[in-house]
Design an enzyme around this catalytic site. Structure first.
Site, PDB file in Angstrom:
ATOM      1  N   GLU A   1      42.976 -86.898  63.875  1.00  0.00           N
ATOM      2  CA  GLU A   1      43.870 -85.937  63.692  1.00  0.00           C
ATOM      3  C   GLU A   1      44.685 -85.680  64.677  1.00  0.00           C
ATOM      4  O   GLU A   1      46.099 -85.052  64.759  1.00  0.00           O
ATOM      5  CB  GLU A   1      43.203 -84.835  63.068  1.00  0.00           C
ATOM      6  CG  GLU A   1      42.621 -84.910  61.902  1.00  0.00           C
ATOM      7  CD  GLU A   1      41.979 -83.726  61.025  1.00  0.00           C
ATOM      8  OE1 GLU A   1      41.459 -82.832  62.213  1.00  0.00           O
ATOM      9  OE2 GLU A   1      41.639 -83.705  60.041  1.00  0.00           O
TER      10      GLU A   1
ATOM     11  N   GLU B   1      21.547 -95.960  64.155  1.00  0.00           N
ATOM     12  CA  GLU B   1      21.566 -94.782  65.269  1.00  0.00           C
ATOM     13  C   GLU B   1      20.277 -95.042  66.111  1.00  0.00           C
ATOM     14  O   GLU B   1      20.196 -94.416  67.075  1.00  0.00           O
ATOM     15  CB  GLU B   1      21.243 -93.503  64.735  1.00  0.00           C
ATOM     16  CG  GLU B   1      20.074 -93.057  63.816  1.00  0.00           C
ATOM     17  CD  GLU B   1      19.930 -91.604  63.588  1.00  0.00           C
ATOM     18  OE1 GLU B   1      19.076 -91.044  63.886  1.00  0.00           O
ATOM     19  OE2 GLU B   1      20.974 -91.357  62.601  1.00  0.00           O
TER      20      GLU B   1
END
Length: 273
Positions: free
Chosen positions: A80, A111
């Site tokens: 953004e 992860e």
């Protein structure tokens, strides 16, 4: 995972017996505690923002690394920045364990690899002017710990956003931000309060950095990219308000100045002497 407040038992029992109204009201009650938890971390955020700005003023970039919900939040925040502030797409970069495919489909074991994050960062030719911010609700994600440890060894500035105090991730970062939100409404579901806290912190981090870098004038996004009708209309209104001109004049100034609000306002001021 004892000792992690994010893994603590919910304050609510028998969720499956609650009415929809009870569920929504109780979730909302828990959510209302998040901004207070974030406010307690403002001194830590202040230090991180200052350090990031200093590096970016030297040409550095900001990287977010994380897994699961945390990784996705970093990608959202990074994606953004270009349309909002007119910066290049390689200035703020979000990286998620498991690669871009993990944005839509969970790659849960990704992860657990402590070496992969640095490999992912190396693909961007990361250097000492850059900053890496690890995002991990638990504060124990091996992917994030390994990435921060190696980045720090290489002279890269490191920060983090976690939701437990005294975590391994925080110890690996020079500028830790610890937002302790407590147990989740659904026990262990850190996409809820912890995710909200991380989103708020990321908003505060990137917005403050961009303002300090001069990407906002007054309270306006003068460098935003006019990529749709709504943003074009917002730009016209911004120019009208700033220069006290009509819509046609504002549109003309934007058209003749590369659809840049900043340049349109500067040109309008020159015309008005």
């Amino acid at each position: 995972m004892s000792g992690l407040t994010t893994e603590g038992a919910s304050h609510y029992e028998n969720l499956d017996r609650m009415s929809v109204g009870e569920l929504l009201n109780n979730i909302n009650k828990e959510d209302q505690t998040v901004p207070l938890a974030v406010s307690k971390a403002i001194p830590q955020l202040t230090a991180l923002v200052g350090a990031v700005v200093e590096r970016m003023e030297r040409g550095g970039r900001l990287f977010y690394i994380g897994a699961g919900t945390s990784g996705r939040l970093g990608i959202v925040d990074a994606s953004e920045c270009p349309p909002t502030y007119g910066v290049s797409f390689d200035l703020v970069i979000g990286i998620i364990a498991g690669g871009d495919g993990a944005i839509r489909r969970a790659v849960e074991n990704a992860e657990d690899d402590p070496d992969q994050a640095w490999k992912d960062l190396e693909a961007y030719h990361i250097n000492e002017n850059d900053t890496v911010v690890g995002i991990a609700a638990s504060g124990r994600t091996p992917y994030v710990i390994g990435g921060l440890d190696e980045a720090r060894r290489r002279g890269v500035l490191t920060g983090c956003i976690v939701c437990n105090s005294g975590s391994p991730v925080a110890k690996s970062a020079e500028f830790p931000v610890e937002i302790v939100v407590g147990p989740e409404f659904v026990t262990g579901s850190t996409r809820m309060k912890a995710g909200t806290a991380q989103k708020l912190a990321l908003n505060m981090l990137s917005t403050s950095v961009m303002i300090r870098l001069g990407k906002v004038k007054g309270n306006k996004m003068v460098d935003m990219q006019l990529t749709n009708y709504k943003l074009v209309q917002r730009a016209v209104t911004m120019v009208m308000d700033e220069l006290k001109v009509d819509a046609d004049t504002a549109k003309n100034l934007l058209d003749t100045n590369g659809s840049s609000v900043r340049k349109a306002i500067e040109a309008g001021r020159k015309l008005n002497g």
